[in-house]
Design a protein around this motif. Structure first.
Motif, PDB file in Angstrom:
ATOM      1  N   ALA A 217       0.883  -1.166  -0.110  1.00  0.00           N
ATOM      2  CA  ALA A 217      -0.092   0.102  -0.053  1.00  0.00           C
ATOM      3  C   ALA A 217       0.762   1.217   0.208  1.00  0.00           C
ATOM      4  O   ALA A 217       1.742   1.280   0.482  1.00  0.00           O
ATOM      5  CB  ALA A 217      -0.870   0.004   1.284  1.00  0.00           C
ATOM      6  N   SER A 219       1.553   4.486   1.769  1.00  0.00           N
ATOM      7  CA  SER A 219       1.395   5.191   3.407  1.00  0.00           C
ATOM      8  C   SER A 219       1.596   6.509   3.389  1.00  0.00           C
ATOM      9  O   SER A 219       2.397   6.880   2.894  1.00  0.00           O
ATOM     10  CB  SER A 219       2.434   4.236   3.960  1.00  0.00           C
ATOM     11  N   GLN A 266     -10.989  -1.072  -3.581  1.00  0.00           N
ATOM     12  CA  GLN A 266      -9.992  -1.335  -3.124  1.00  0.00           C
ATOM     13  C   GLN A 266      -9.804  -1.245  -1.645  1.00  0.00           C
ATOM     14  O   GLN A 266     -10.643  -0.502  -0.885  1.00  0.00           O
ATOM     15  CB  GLN A 266      -8.839  -0.357  -3.610  1.00  0.00           C
ATOM     16  N   PRO A 267      -8.868  -1.971  -0.847  1.00  0.00           N
ATOM     17  CA  PRO A 267      -8.882  -1.831   0.711  1.00  0.00           C
ATOM     18  C   PRO A 267      -8.339  -0.437   1.037  1.00  0.00           C
ATOM     19  O   PRO A 267      -7.419   0.097   0.198  1.00  0.00           O
ATOM     20  CB  PRO A 267      -8.003  -2.852   0.857  1.00  0.00           C
ATOM     21  N   ILE A 268      -8.421  -0.137   2.379  1.00  0.00           N
ATOM     22  CA  ILE A 268      -7.908   1.218   2.860  1.00  0.00           C
ATOM     23  C   ILE A 268      -7.991   1.037   4.172  1.00  0.00           C
ATOM     24  O   ILE A 268      -8.993   0.628   4.833  1.00  0.00           O
ATOM     25  CB  ILE A 268      -8.758   2.374   2.285  1.00  0.00           C
ATOM     26  N   VAL A 269      -6.947   1.710   4.945  1.00  0.00           N
ATOM     27  CA  VAL A 269      -6.935   1.491   6.398  1.00  0.00           C
ATOM     28  C   VAL A 269      -6.606   2.599   6.964  1.00  0.00           C
ATOM     29  O   VAL A 269      -5.769   3.402   6.556  1.00  0.00           O
ATOM     30  CB  VAL A 269      -5.555   0.303   6.767  1.00  0.00           C
ATOM     31  N   ARG A 295      -3.507   3.699   5.087  1.00  0.00           N
ATOM     32  CA  ARG A 295      -2.845   2.954   3.906  1.00  0.00           C
ATOM     33  C   ARG A 295      -3.881   2.949   2.635  1.00  0.00           C
ATOM     34  O   ARG A 295      -4.971   2.544   3.137  1.00  0.00           O
ATOM     35  CB  ARG A 295      -2.484   1.363   4.696  1.00  0.00           C
ATOM     36  N   SER A 296      -3.554   2.760   1.538  1.00  0.00           N
ATOM     37  CA  SER A 296      -4.289   2.759   0.448  1.00  0.00           C
ATOM     38  C   SER A 296      -3.780   2.359  -0.718  1.00  0.00           C
ATOM     39  O   SER A 296      -2.573   2.122  -0.906  1.00  0.00           O
ATOM     40  CB  SER A 296      -4.859   4.292   0.264  1.00  0.00           C
ATOM     41  N   ARG A 302      -7.539   7.620  -1.303  1.00  0.00           N
ATOM     42  CA  ARG A 302      -6.483   8.250  -0.494  1.00  0.00           C
ATOM     43  C   ARG A 302      -6.813   9.873  -0.144  1.00  0.00           C
ATOM     44  O   ARG A 302      -6.751  10.209   0.941  1.00  0.00           O
ATOM     45  CB  ARG A 302      -5.110   8.085  -1.061  1.00  0.00           C
ATOM     46  N   THR A 366      -1.162  -6.339   0.149  1.00  0.00           N
ATOM     47  CA  THR A 366      -0.546  -6.178   1.511  1.00  0.00           C
ATOM     48  C   THR A 366      -0.694  -4.739   1.944  1.00  0.00           C
ATOM     49  O   THR A 366      -0.137  -3.826   1.421  1.00  0.00           O
ATOM     50  CB  THR A 366       0.931  -6.481   1.508  1.00  0.00           C
ATOM     51  N   THR A 367      -1.196  -4.381   3.046  1.00  0.00           N
ATOM     52  CA  THR A 367      -1.381  -3.057   3.596  1.00  0.00           C
ATOM     53  C   THR A 367      -0.308  -2.492   4.253  1.00  0.00           C
ATOM     54  O   THR A 367      -0.219  -1.357   4.605  1.00  0.00           O
ATOM     55  CB  THR A 367      -2.651  -2.928   4.421  1.00  0.00           C
TER      56      THR A 367
END
Length: 432
Positions: A217, A219, A266-269, A295-296, A302, A366-367
């Motif tokens: 990702a 960061s 998409q994943p994002i954290v 994280r994106s 983002r 992988t984040t």
């Protein structure tokens, strides 16, 4: 030429590449195995934080000089580069390892456990190679020795990059991959491909993980200061409580991802890593600081996360009569780490040859993040994982990278040496 154009040209020439005589990589690597193990244990016992890798870089530079390589020191503060010229003309590639440790107090119980202490953000902290960079440095030192010994058999040239501050430079300083590039390492030696590896707790020892396209990702770090007004703890109405406001900012910020982002895309954290405010049990402080990370994998997502977190911080603070001073993000973050698809297709057979086809597994997104992404934005790049968790132990529950209990099964060292050697040598010699 940008990385995208270079990748397209790479795809065109791959079918025309002729193969040289195969190299016995295991025979090349065996003489350095014991040294790699010794170096890794030494670096583990004496870790250094980013931009402070003075001892580590001195050992690295001395070793590279002993191999007769062209060595440059002091790159991006403590970085080291070295050039190896092969015995025959051919392509140019770069191999990269990171050297820095983390502000983590080790609790592994190893006989060579770190007892080092340093200063980070104004506080005394333990220092530990909790992410495995000690092994990356040792592996690349071994690869450099093996390739230098057999340089007459190589077609092309290699730039070895020993990078400081992958985890980020200290506040107020520059560093890492972006700084090495800014200081011209790819201008004086322009590679056509760059390779790197990372030991990883989510894989068992013996396994190698890869992914074509986006792998790790982007960061970004953020900083939010909630400003209130100090008062006695017995008279909260006499001031403005930034602790209560900060707690609600943390809670409300969870909706930035869960309610504001299309997670089918998409994943994002979004995570908070530290909350700091106050010093005494009966004093409500003036301010509370919140720091964390986003994280994106998608630039629009983002940017939206930045805006939504700013909105939450400002309005929640205002609802409490407080104010929010926000830096979202607080500096330029790492971009997404992308493995060039054509390059990935080319080197995958080399990974399978060195590790065994059954041991090479395709990873999900992988984040975690990597500033290797900067190199891969300049030229086609390939970055892969080497399993760190002992066989028989569930990697999903093993102490993760950045944990004070992070444990590296040292069989990852010879596997890392062999896979990186195989990838590099095959790339150089197939171009004959």
């Amino acid at each position: 030429m940008n990385a995208k154009t270079a990748g397209a040209l790479l795809a065109l020439v791959l079918p025309c590449a002729a193969s040289a005589a195969p190299v016995d990589v295991d025979a090349w690597a065996k003489p350095v195995d014991a040294k790699v193990l010794q170096w890794r244990r030494d670096f583990h016992q004496f870790p250094e934080l980013g931009n402070r890798e003075f001892r580590t870089s001195k050992i690295v530079a001395a070793h590279l000089r002993s191999l007769g390589l062209e060595v440059t020191t002091g790159v991006a503060h403590t970085g080291v580069t070295a050039v190896l010229k092969g015995g025959k003309p051919g392509p140019r590639i770069a191999l990269r390892a990171d050297m820095d440790a983390l502000p983590v107090t080790e609790n592994s119980g190893l006989p060579f456990q770190s007892k080092q202490v340093s200063e980070f953000r104004g506080e005394k902290v333990g220092v530990m190679h909790a992410c495995g960079h000690d092994s990356h440095t040792a592996i690349l030192m071994g690869v450099a020795e093996a390739m230098a010994k057999h340089r007459a058999e190589l077609s092309g040239d290699v730039l070895f990059v020993f990078q400081p501050a992958e985890e980020g430079p200290p506040d107020g300083e520059t560093g890492g991959a972006s700084q090495m590039l800014a200081e011209g390492i790819f201008k004086t030696f322009k590679p056509e491909a760059v390779f790197g590896l990372h030991v990883f707790s989510t894989l068992n020892a013996g396994q190698v993980g890869y992914r074509s396209g986006p792998l790790m990702a982007a960061s970004d770090r953020f900083n939010i200061v909630i400003k209130g007004r100090q008062t006695h703890g017995s008279r909260p109405w006499g001031g403005i409580d930034p602790i209560v406001a900060a707690a609600e900012v943390v809670t409300s910020a969870q909706t930035v991802v869960s309610r504001r982002q299309n997670l089918t895309k998409q994943p994002i954290v979004l995570s908070f890593g530290a909350i700091k405010g106050g010093i005494r049990y009966n004093i409500i402080p003036d301010s509370v600081e919140l720091i964390g990370t986003i994280r994106s994998f998608d630039n629009d997502m983002r940017d939206q996360a930045f805006k939504d977190l700013e909105n939450v911080a400002q309005h929640v603070a205002a609802a409490h009569g407080a104010t929010a001073i926000s830096q979202i993000p607080d500096k330029v973050g790492n971009p997404v780490t992308v493995n060039n698809p054509a390059l990935t297709a080319q080197v995958l057979p080399s990974l399978r040859k060195a590790a065994g086809a059954d041991n090479v597994v395709e990873m999900t997104l992988t984040t975690g993040a990597e500033d290797f992404a900067y190199y891969a934005n300049e030229v086609p790049g390939f970055f892969y994982f080497v399993g760190a968790t002992p066989k028989g132990q569930d990697p999903n529950t093993a102490p993760s990278n950045h944990s004070p209990q992070f444990f590296l099964d040292e069989s990852a060292l010879p596997l890392g040496t062999r896979t990186l050697l195989q990838v590099a040598v095959d790339y150089l010699n197939k171009a004959e």
